[in-house]
Design a protein around this motif. Structure first.
Motif, PDB file in Angstrom:
ATOM      1  N   SER A  22     -83.532 -55.646  11.216  1.00 19.72           N
ATOM      2  CA  SER A  22     -82.081 -55.543  11.365  1.00 19.72           C
ATOM      3  C   SER A  22     -81.698 -54.063  11.348  1.00 19.72           C
ATOM      4  CB  SER A  22     -81.374 -56.277  10.228  1.00 19.72           C
ATOM      5  OG  SER A  22     -81.679 -57.656  10.254  1.00 19.72           O
ATOM      6  N   PRO A  23     -80.990 -53.600  12.378  1.00 17.67           N
ATOM      7  CA  PRO A  23     -80.590 -52.186  12.385  1.00 17.67           C
ATOM      8  C   PRO A  23     -79.653 -51.880  11.217  1.00 17.67           C
ATOM      9  CG  PRO A  23     -80.325 -53.184  14.562  1.00 17.67           C
ATOM     10  CD  PRO A  23     -80.595 -54.309  13.601  1.00 17.67           C
ATOM     11  N   ASP A  25     -76.582 -49.649   9.207  1.00 23.46           N
ATOM     12  CA  ASP A  25     -75.269 -49.125   9.562  1.00 23.46           C
ATOM     13  C   ASP A  25     -75.418 -47.617   9.773  1.00 23.46           C
ATOM     14  OD1 ASP A  25     -72.700 -48.150   9.731  1.00 23.46           O
ATOM     15  OD2 ASP A  25     -71.914 -49.390   8.087  1.00 23.46           O
ATOM     16  N   TRP A  26     -75.395 -47.178  11.023  1.00 23.15           N
ATOM     17  CA  TRP A  26     -75.655 -45.767  11.324  1.00 23.15           C
ATOM     18  C   TRP A  26     -74.586 -44.852  10.723  1.00 23.15           C
ATOM     19  CZ3 TRP A  26     -80.409 -45.741  12.539  1.00 23.15           C
ATOM     20  CH2 TRP A  26     -80.951 -46.781  13.303  1.00 23.15           C
ATOM     21  N   SER A  96     -88.635 -54.937  17.797  1.00 26.11           N
ATOM     22  CA  SER A  96     -87.412 -54.469  17.149  1.00 26.11           C
ATOM     23  C   SER A  96     -86.701 -53.355  17.913  1.00 26.11           C
ATOM     24  CB  SER A  96     -87.720 -53.953  15.735  1.00 26.11           C
ATOM     25  OG  SER A  96     -88.233 -54.983  14.917  1.00 26.11           O
ATOM     26  N   PRO A  99     -83.032 -54.307  19.796  1.00 21.46           N
ATOM     27  CA  PRO A  99     -81.834 -54.403  18.957  1.00 21.46           C
ATOM     28  C   PRO A  99     -81.467 -53.082  18.275  1.00 21.46           C
ATOM     29  CG  PRO A  99     -83.668 -55.632  17.981  1.00 21.46           C
ATOM     30  CD  PRO A  99     -84.055 -55.287  19.372  1.00 21.46           C
ATOM     31  N   ILE A 100     -82.470 -52.274  17.936  1.00 17.83           N
ATOM     32  CA  ILE A 100     -82.184 -50.962  17.341  1.00 17.83           C
ATOM     33  C   ILE A 100     -81.463 -50.073  18.347  1.00 17.83           C
ATOM     34  CG2 ILE A 100     -83.250 -48.824  16.510  1.00 17.83           C
ATOM     35  CD1 ILE A 100     -85.442 -50.633  15.264  1.00 17.83           C
ATOM     36  N   ASN A 102     -79.766 -50.964  20.980  1.00 22.31           N
ATOM     37  CA  ASN A 102     -78.450 -51.508  21.310  1.00 22.31           C
ATOM     38  C   ASN A 102     -77.415 -51.213  20.232  1.00 22.31           C
ATOM     39  OD1 ASN A 102     -79.392 -52.537  23.715  1.00 22.31           O
ATOM     40  ND2 ASN A 102     -79.735 -54.599  22.924  1.00 22.31           N
ATOM     41  N   SER A 103     -77.888 -50.965  19.006  1.00 21.44           N
ATOM     42  CA  SER A 103     -76.967 -50.731  17.887  1.00 21.44           C
ATOM     43  C   SER A 103     -76.569 -49.264  17.723  1.00 21.44           C
ATOM     44  CB  SER A 103     -77.612 -51.222  16.582  1.00 21.44           C
ATOM     45  OG  SER A 103     -78.640 -50.329  16.155  1.00 21.44           O
ATOM     46  N   LEU A 104     -77.282 -48.364  18.396  1.00 20.01           N
ATOM     47  CA  LEU A 104     -77.035 -46.935  18.225  1.00 20.01           C
ATOM     48  C   LEU A 104     -75.681 -46.539  18.813  1.00 20.01           C
ATOM     49  CD1 LEU A 104     -80.530 -45.505  19.218  1.00 20.01           C
ATOM     50  CD2 LEU A 104     -79.543 -45.507  16.916  1.00 20.01           C
ATOM     51  N   THR A 106     -73.178 -45.036  21.203  1.00 17.79           N
ATOM     52  CA  THR A 106     -73.364 -44.888  22.645  1.00 17.79           C
ATOM     53  C   THR A 106     -73.661 -43.443  23.043  1.00 17.79           C
ATOM     54  OG1 THR A 106     -71.827 -46.705  23.015  1.00 17.79           O
ATOM     55  CG2 THR A 106     -72.316 -45.297  24.899  1.00 17.79           C
TER      56      THR A 106
END
Length: 209
Positions: A22-23, A25-26, A96, A99-100, A102-104, A106
Motif C-alpha cells: 500500500s503506498p 501518504d506522500w 507493487s 499502484p506506487i 499511480n499514487s505519486l 503528478t
C-alpha cells in the motif's frame, strides 16, 4: 552504522510477496512532496540513496526493496540523519510498482535507477528478474518526456537483457549503448567493489521520449 544481516536472495514469486504494498501518504513522507523524484528499484541497504538525498536536497528519493529488514534499517538511518526528502518502502516491485507510481504527486517522477539487480543465473529462475516488460511499461506510463532510466550490472548478460527490455519499448530512446562513466554523482557499494577488483560494470541510460 550497524548492519543487519539478511538473506542475499529472495524469491519475488513466492506466496509471501504476492500482496502488493500500500503506498504511503506522500504528504507525510516528504517535507516537499512536489519536488522531482528519483526512484531506486531494488535499493538494497539504501546507502546510495542515503548519500544522494544529502547530495541533492532539491530532489526527493524513494527506494524500493523486497527484503524488509533492510528497509527498516535504512529508514532508521534516514531518521537518525533527519532527512525529509528520503523514504524506503518494503515491497515487491514486480507487483507493487504500478499502484506506487499511480499514487505519486503528478509529474514528480523524473529519474529511475536499477543497479546490480539479482541476476538469477539459472534459466528456470530468470522469470524472477526484476526488469520484466510489465515493469518497463509501468515506468513508460509514469515518466514524463525527458525522464531518465539508468541501468547497471556487473553481469553482461543481465545488463543486455535489461537494455533489450527498454529498447523494445517504443516509449524509450537510448542516446548511447554502453556508458563508460556513471552519470550519477554517487556510486553504489557494489559498483565500488566491482571496479576495485578490476571487473567491468555495464551501464546504460534510457530517456523517455
Amino acid at each position: 552504522m550497524s548492519v543487519v544481516r539478511v538473506r542475499e536472495h529472495v524469491n519475488p514469486l513466492s506466496k509471501k510477496y504476492q500482496t502488493p504494498a500500500s503506498p504511503p501518504d506522500w504528504q507525510k513522507v516528504y517535507a516537499l512532496p512536489d519536488q522531482p523524484l528519483h526512484l531506486d528499484i531494488g535499493c538494497g541497504r539504501g546507502r546510495f540513496l542515503l548519500e544522494m538525498a544529502q547530495c541533492q536536497p532539491g530532489w526527493n528519493f524513494l527506494g524500493l526493496e523486497i527484503r524488509e529488514p533492510l528497509v527498516n534499517q535504512a529508514n532508521h538511518w534516514r531518521n537518525e540523519l533527519g532527512l525529509v526528502n528520503l523514504y524506503y518502502l518494503f515491497c515487491n516491485a514486480n507487483n507493487s510498482l504500478r499502484p506506487i507510481l499511480n499514487s505519486l504527486p503528478t509529474g514528480t517522477l523524473q529519474r529511475v535507477t536499477i543497479q546490480f539487480p539479482d541476476p538469477w543465473f539459472k534459466r528456470k529462475h530468470q522469470k524472477r528478474r526484476v526488469v520484466q516488460p510489465e515493469l518497463v511499461n509501468d515506468l513508460a506510463s509514469a515518466l514524463p518526456s525527458g525522464g531518465v532510466v539508468f541501468l547497471q550490472s556487473d553481469v553482461e548478460e543481465v545488463a543486455m537483457e535489461m537494455g533489450d527490455r527498454f529498447s523494445e519499448n517504443p516509449a524509450f530512446s537510448q542516446p548511447n549503448h554502453w556508458l563508460t562513466e556513471n552519470p550519477m554523482p554517487i556510486s553504489t557499494e557494489r559498483e565500488q567493489s566491482t571496479l576495485k577488483r578490476g571487473k567491468p560494470v555495464y551501464r546504460m541510460l534510457f530517456v523517455r521520449k
